[in-house]
Design an enzyme around this catalytic site. Structure first.
Site, PDB file in Angstrom:
ATOM      1  N   LYS A 281       0.834  -1.194   0.000  1.00  0.00           N
ATOM      2  CA  LYS A 281       0.000   0.000   0.000  1.00  0.00           C
ATOM      3  C   LYS A 281       0.872   1.248   0.000  1.00  0.00           C
ATOM      4  O   LYS A 281       1.945   1.242   0.605  1.00  0.00           O
ATOM      5  CB  LYS A 281      -0.861   0.042   1.279  1.00  0.00           C
ATOM      6  N   ARG A 355      -9.909 -11.820   2.685  1.00  0.00           N
ATOM      7  CA  ARG A 355     -10.747 -12.920   2.185  1.00  0.00           C
ATOM      8  C   ARG A 355     -10.044 -14.269   2.333  1.00  0.00           C
ATOM      9  O   ARG A 355     -10.692 -15.297   2.463  1.00  0.00           O
ATOM     10  CB  ARG A 355     -11.132 -12.639   0.721  1.00  0.00           C
TER      11      ARG A 355
HETATM   12  N1  BES Z   1      -7.936  -3.837   4.797  1.00  0.00           N
HETATM   13  C1  BES Z   1      -8.121  -3.504   3.432  1.00  0.00           C
HETATM   14  C2  BES Z   1      -9.450  -2.803   3.159  1.00  0.00           C
HETATM   15  C3  BES Z   1      -9.651  -1.436   3.785  1.00  0.00           C
HETATM   16  C4  BES Z   1      -9.425  -0.292   3.037  1.00  0.00           C
HETATM   17  C5  BES Z   1     -10.132  -1.308   5.067  1.00  0.00           C
HETATM   18  C6  BES Z   1      -9.645   0.965   3.610  1.00  0.00           C
HETATM   19  C7  BES Z   1     -10.341  -0.066   5.633  1.00  0.00           C
HETATM   20  C8  BES Z   1     -10.115   1.071   4.914  1.00  0.00           C
HETATM   21  C9  BES Z   1      -8.098  -4.780   2.581  1.00  0.00           C
HETATM   22  O1  BES Z   1      -7.269  -5.792   3.039  1.00  0.00           O
HETATM   23  C10 BES Z   1      -7.576  -4.382   1.252  1.00  0.00           C
HETATM   24  O2  BES Z   1      -6.448  -4.005   1.164  1.00  0.00           O
HETATM   25  N2  BES Z   1      -8.419  -4.479   0.225  1.00  0.00           N
HETATM   26  C11 BES Z   1      -8.045  -4.154  -1.097  1.00  0.00           C
HETATM   27  C12 BES Z   1      -8.611  -5.201  -2.002  1.00  0.00           C
HETATM   28  C13 BES Z   1      -8.081  -5.124  -3.393  1.00  0.00           C
HETATM   29  C14 BES Z   1      -6.622  -5.480  -3.421  1.00  0.00           C
HETATM   30  C15 BES Z   1      -8.873  -6.078  -4.246  1.00  0.00           C
HETATM   31  C16 BES Z   1      -8.602  -2.777  -1.422  1.00  0.00           C
HETATM   32  O3  BES Z   1      -9.694  -2.461  -0.971  1.00  0.00           O
HETATM   33  O4  BES Z   1      -7.927  -2.024  -2.082  1.00  0.00           O
HETATM   34 MN    MN Z   2      -5.266  -5.618   2.353  1.00  0.00          MN
END
Ligand code: BES
Ligand code: MN
Ligand code: ZN
Length: 499
Positions: A281, A355
């Site tokens: 990230k 997931r």
């Molecule tokens: N923990 C994050 C989702 C999240 C984003 C929670 C903002 C709280 C605030 C999750 O693990 C994640 O990174 N999801 C990705 C999924 C994507 C790679 C398909 C996302 O939302 O970008």
């Molecule tokens: Mn994530």
């Protein structure tokens, strides 16, 4: 802080702050008129001068100058009666509480707005939730000072008539429930707000053990990496393997005294820090990722409240907990994992880790617990936050009846949730050339494809998924909720399972 019943007339109450509400135009409110008359027209003048129209959470305050036993009068707007909703009630009483604490008052008398339902309990919760602060790491004594209000009273009756014994008992029961629920919500907030360096998988397990110790009805079993290996949790362990923090798979059980009506499994995502892994990230997106265990925090804390209030269901709280980091051992893009149920999964994004750990937890719940229904709670996708905004959680389920019952509980508990479709056509984007499926679909409909991935593991158990990426943590405060962890879903869980 003590919650109290006040028997008697608002106009004669000897409190630091006397507070009441108006639905829109204050001129139509009888209590407003009565207080205004006692203050010689001061209230009306003030409303006119400040443009007070009784819009939602609009507030005005005046000193009584000795014309009433109360030192100050506060009026809070409720908006139009037709727009009334439960989440607002918490914010209304919280607005009063915040004002009273700001001016250093010690006692408050609040006249409940005349609306039916579990209003008193929600209003009482609002007071207890409004004074929450996460101060552990602040060094100034001033910041750690307890709230000035020590007694927050609710008038049993706006006209001052004495409540019947049954009414008084009912009020006391509402206070009791509010105390238990607010304590669990505030504890969940603590777990979420605690930095990842402290709130490790091991620390979460210790919290679960402490809760089990407090209640005879609750037991806990904590599975370490070796045990998870024996159970073949290939997806959970792949996410965990990049970190030096040992993973913990926590399984708490609540058993009712009598034969259980049904068996319910609650699964909570417990990523104690989500860096994204090799699909790293950017810094700003990673900044708040200690909150990625909010689902786990909600179900663990809810168990504490359930232990106190009792339920006629057997309840299993299952939280896979680990970190998602980068290291020489971390899982990689292109890896193919084998899940607990044997499904193979190609990794095309290591940031879609939630997931993966939930998939194995769902298989564990389905095969080891065999529940009548199962729920999962997860800060799963940024896409859900984009779709519904910061205050509303996404609800996904193929079961219309289960969805209805769950959304009804959310409504009564004052939490905003909204059902989104599990459109099977989007499954297409989870197809893989080298494995049974891949872990990430297209960008469009990202909250739905994540839910469809989870659905693969639920078999034919009635199941409902709550994506709380938005409401788990807030970047702007509301009256009953300072910035940061919210304890979202605790109140609905308790409502659903204990009523
Ligand atoms: N923990 C994050 C989702 C999240 C984003 C929670 C903002 C709280 C605030 C999750 O693990 C994640 O990174 N999801 C990705 C999924 C994507 C790679 C398909 C996302 O939302 O970008
Ligand atoms: Mn994530
Ligand atoms: Zn995550």
């Amino acid at each position: 802080m003590e919650l109290q019943q006040i028997v008697g007339q608002p106009l004669t109450a000897r409190v630091d702050v006397l507070a009441f509400t108006t639905f829109g135009d204050p001129d139509k409110d009888s209590l407003f008129k009565a207080v205004d008359a006692a203050l010689g027209g001061l209230l009306k003048d003030c409303a006119a001068g400040e443009g007070f129209k009784g819009t939602p959470l609009q507030m005005m305050a005046v000193h009584t100058g000795g014309k009433l036993p109360a030192k100050r009068v506060v009026v809070v707007g409720m908006g139009a009666k037709s727009d009334f909703s439960a989440p607002n009630v918490r914010d209304v009483s919280a607005t009063v509480s915040n004002f009273a604490n700001r001016v250093g008052a010690t006692s408050v008398g609040f006249v409940l707005p005349p609306v039916k339902g579990e209003l008193l309990q929600l209003a009482a919760e609002g007071v207890l939730l409004s004074v929450y602060r996460f101060t552990r790491y602040l060094s100034s004594e001033d910041a750690k000072k307890p709230p000035s209000v020590t007694s927050f009273g609710f008038f049993a009756d706006a006209k001052g008539s004495k409540p019947t014994a049954a009414q008084a008992r009912e009020m006391a029961a509402s206070f009791e429930r509010a105390q238990v629920i607010a304590k669990a919500v505030n504890r969940a907030r603590d777990l979420v707000n605690e930095p990842a360096a402290a709130m490790t998988p091991t620390a979460l397990a210790a919290e679960a053990e402490a809760i089990a110790k407090r209640h005879k009805s609750i037991t806990v079993n904590v599975l370490n990496a070796k045990k998870c290996q024996e159970l073949k949790m290939g997806m959970f362990l792949a996410v965990a393997q990049g970190s030096d923090q040992e993973p913990r798979f926590i399984h708490m059980v609540y058993k009712p005294a009598k034969k259980a009506k049904k068996k319910v499994a609650l699964i909570g995502k417990g990523i104690t820090f989500d860096s994204g892994g090799y699909s790293l990230k950017p810094s700003t997106a990673m900044e708040d990722m200690k909150i990625d265990m909010s689902g786990a925090a909600a179900v663990i804390s809810a168990m504490d409240a359930i232990g106190s209030l009792g339920s006629d269901c057997e309840i299993h709280a299952i939280t896979p907990c680990c970190e998602n980091l980068v290291s020489g051992r971390a899982y990689k893009l292109g890896d193919v994992l084998t899940s607990m149920d044997g499904t193979t999964v190609e990794i095309n994004n290591t940031d879609a880790e939630g997931r993966l750990i939930l998939g194995d937890a769902l298989t564990y719940a389905r095969t080891k617990v065999e529940p009548d229904e199962m729920f999962d709670f997860a800060t799963l996708t940024g896409a859900c936050l984009v779709a519904l905004g910061a205050y509303t959680a996404g609800v996904f389920s193929d079961d219309d009846q289960l969805s209805r019952r769950w959304l009804q509980a959310a409504e009564s508990a004052g939490e905003d949730m909204w059902r989104l479709p599990l459109n099977p056509r989007l499954r297409e984007s989870l197809k893989s050339q080298v494995a049974d499926m891949r872990n990430t679909g297209d960008r469009n409909g990202g909250a739905i494809t994540a839910a469809l991935f989870l659905k693969t593991f639920v078999g034919d158990v009635p199941w409902l998924h709550v994506d709380l990426a938005g409401p788990a943590s807030l970047s702007s405060a509301r009256p009953s909720q300072p910035k940061g962890g919210t304890g979202f879903a605790v109140a609905t869980l308790v409502e659903y399972l204990t009523r």
